[in-house]
Design a protein around this motif. Structure first.
Motif, PDB file in Angstrom:
ATOM      1  N   VAL A  24      37.130  19.666  17.128  1.00 50.59           N
ATOM      2  CA  VAL A  24      37.109  19.964  15.691  1.00 50.59           C
ATOM      3  C   VAL A  24      36.346  21.260  15.441  1.00 50.59           C
ATOM      4  CG1 VAL A  24      36.210  19.201  13.443  1.00 50.59           C
ATOM      5  CG2 VAL A  24      37.381  17.569  14.942  1.00 50.59           C
ATOM      6  N   LEU A  25      35.186  21.413  16.095  1.00 49.78           N
ATOM      7  CA  LEU A  25      34.387  22.628  15.906  1.00 49.78           C
ATOM      8  C   LEU A  25      35.101  23.867  16.428  1.00 49.78           C
ATOM      9  CD1 LEU A  25      30.807  21.357  16.841  1.00 49.78           C
ATOM     10  CD2 LEU A  25      31.830  21.582  14.567  1.00 49.78           C
ATOM     11  N   ILE A  26      35.750  23.753  17.584  1.00 48.26           N
ATOM     12  CA  ILE A  26      36.483  24.883  18.155  1.00 48.26           C
ATOM     13  C   ILE A  26      37.648  25.278  17.240  1.00 48.26           C
ATOM     14  CG2 ILE A  26      37.973  25.615  20.064  1.00 48.26           C
ATOM     15  CD1 ILE A  26      36.131  23.935  21.901  1.00 48.26           C
ATOM     16  N   ALA A  27      38.363  24.293  16.736  1.00 50.67           N
ATOM     17  CA  ALA A  27      39.469  24.583  15.818  1.00 50.67           C
ATOM     18  C   ALA A  27      38.958  25.273  14.560  1.00 50.67           C
ATOM     19  CB  ALA A  27      40.213  23.298  15.466  1.00 50.67           C
ATOM     20  N   ALA A  28      37.808  24.846  14.071  1.00 51.90           N
ATOM     21  CA  ALA A  28      37.211  25.478  12.888  1.00 51.90           C
ATOM     22  C   ALA A  28      36.859  26.927  13.183  1.00 51.90           C
ATOM     23  CB  ALA A  28      35.976  24.704  12.449  1.00 51.90           C
ATOM     24  N   ALA A  29      36.328  27.184  14.370  1.00 52.52           N
ATOM     25  CA  ALA A  29      35.938  28.549  14.751  1.00 52.52           C
ATOM     26  C   ALA A  29      37.134  29.486  14.813  1.00 52.52           C
ATOM     27  CB  ALA A  29      35.202  28.524  16.091  1.00 52.52           C
ATOM     28  N   GLN A  30      38.309  28.935  15.035  1.00 53.56           N
ATOM     29  CA  GLN A  30      39.521  29.759  15.088  1.00 53.56           C
ATOM     30  C   GLN A  30      40.058  30.098  13.696  1.00 53.56           C
ATOM     31  OE1 GLN A  30      41.933  27.279  17.610  1.00 53.56           O
ATOM     32  NE2 GLN A  30      41.134  28.215  19.478  1.00 53.56           N
ATOM     33  N   LYS A  31      39.525  29.429  12.667  1.00 50.39           N
ATOM     34  CA  LYS A  31      40.025  29.623  11.303  1.00 50.39           C
ATOM     35  C   LYS A  31      39.134  30.503  10.439  1.00 50.39           C
ATOM     36  CE  LYS A  31      42.383  25.186  11.336  1.00 50.39           C
ATOM     37  NZ  LYS A  31      42.556  23.890  10.695  1.00 50.39           N
ATOM     38  N   VAL A  32      37.923  30.781  10.894  1.00 49.12           N
ATOM     39  CA  VAL A  32      36.971  31.588  10.119  1.00 49.12           C
ATOM     40  C   VAL A  32      36.305  32.613  11.027  1.00 49.12           C
ATOM     41  CG1 VAL A  32      36.508  29.771   8.401  1.00 49.12           C
ATOM     42  CG2 VAL A  32      35.123  29.896  10.470  1.00 49.12           C
ATOM     43  N   ASP A  33      35.589  33.536  10.413  1.00 49.02           N
ATOM     44  CA  ASP A  33      34.900  34.569  11.196  1.00 49.02           C
ATOM     45  C   ASP A  33      33.682  34.017  11.927  1.00 49.02           C
ATOM     46  OD1 ASP A  33      36.730  36.420  10.254  1.00 49.02           O
ATOM     47  OD2 ASP A  33      35.428  37.094   8.623  1.00 49.02           O
ATOM     48  N   SER A  34      32.997  33.060  11.297  1.00 49.31           N
ATOM     49  CA  SER A  34      31.753  32.553  11.866  1.00 49.31           C
ATOM     50  C   SER A  34      31.573  31.074  11.543  1.00 49.31           C
ATOM     51  CB  SER A  34      30.573  33.350  11.283  1.00 49.31           C
ATOM     52  OG  SER A  34      29.350  32.854  11.743  1.00 49.31           O
ATOM     53  N   VAL A  35      31.109  30.317  12.538  1.00 49.90           N
ATOM     54  CA  VAL A  35      30.763  28.909  12.342  1.00 49.90           C
ATOM     55  C   VAL A  35      29.281  28.751  12.617  1.00 49.90           C
ATOM     56  CG1 VAL A  35      31.058  26.544  13.172  1.00 49.90           C
ATOM     57  CG2 VAL A  35      33.046  28.015  12.887  1.00 49.90           C
ATOM     58  N   VAL A  36      28.590  28.180  11.647  1.00 46.58           N
ATOM     59  CA  VAL A  36      27.154  27.936  11.752  1.00 46.58           C
ATOM     60  C   VAL A  36      26.928  26.440  11.882  1.00 46.58           C
ATOM     61  CG1 VAL A  36      24.931  28.143  10.564  1.00 46.58           C
ATOM     62  CG2 VAL A  36      26.649  29.961  10.323  1.00 46.58           C
ATOM     63  N   LEU A  37      26.084  26.052  12.835  1.00 41.57           N
ATOM     64  CA  LEU A  37      25.669  24.653  12.971  1.00 41.57           C
ATOM     65  C   LEU A  37      24.214  24.577  12.527  1.00 41.57           C
ATOM     66  CD1 LEU A  37      27.227  23.732  16.427  1.00 41.57           C
ATOM     67  CD2 LEU A  37      28.186  23.429  14.150  1.00 41.57           C
ATOM     68  N   ARG A  38      23.979  23.864  11.443  1.00 39.76           N
ATOM     69  CA  ARG A  38      22.645  23.768  10.865  1.00 39.76           C
ATOM     70  C   ARG A  38      21.947  22.488  11.340  1.00 39.76           C
ATOM     71  NH1 ARG A  38      22.928  24.312   4.741  1.00 39.76           N
ATOM     72  NH2 ARG A  38      23.296  26.488   5.324  1.00 39.76           N
ATOM     73  N   ASN A  39      20.775  22.672  11.926  1.00 37.68           N
ATOM     74  CA  ASN A  39      19.895  21.574  12.362  1.00 37.68           C
ATOM     75  C   ASN A  39      20.511  20.628  13.386  1.00 37.68           C
ATOM     76  OD1 ASN A  39      17.816  22.452  10.603  1.00 37.68           O
ATOM     77  ND2 ASN A  39      18.801  21.386   8.911  1.00 37.68           N
TER      78      ASN A  39
END
Length: 112
Positions: free
Chosen positions: A75-90
């Motif tokens: 899910v996280l990898i797929a999200a990273a392919q849809k936006v410029d940046s993925v941030v994981l908070r805490n």
């Protein structure tokens, strides 16, 4: 797999919330509980909702995420392919270690 609490006996539920109006160019998704195969479809749908407005940054608040398997990583990898940046908070130390072992620590921005 690591146990969270000895003899807890209770299975953690997965939940997700989306705030796609948090700030211009950004969306926020809260993940909590266990992100595994059972919750992956719900998480994917939340990502789709969050990226519909075209944010450059997608932030996942994972403060309350206790467990994630390969379905959650997907899910996280797929999200990273849809936006410029993925941030994981805490992310917890367990989640951080999982990302490191999977070779993905540099794919995401980690905020602690």
């Amino acid at each position: 797999m690591a146990e969270l609490e000895e003899n807890s006996g209770a299975q953690l539920q997965f939940s997700v919330r989306v705030d796609d109006g948090a700030e211009p160019g950004a969306a926020l998704v809260w993940l909590s509980g266990d992100l595994d195969l059972a919750g992956a479809d719900e998480a994917r749908a939340a990502v789709d909702q969050a990226v519909a407005a075209g944010p450059a940054t997608l932030t996942f608040d994972v403060t309350e995420l206790r467990f994630m398997d390969s379905s959650g990583i997907a899910v996280l990898i797929a999200a990273a392919q849809k936006v410029d940046s993925v941030v994981l908070r805490n992310p917890s130390p367990v989640i951080q270690r999982l990302l490191t072992l999977a070779g993905l620590a540099d794919v995401f921005v980690i905020e602690t």
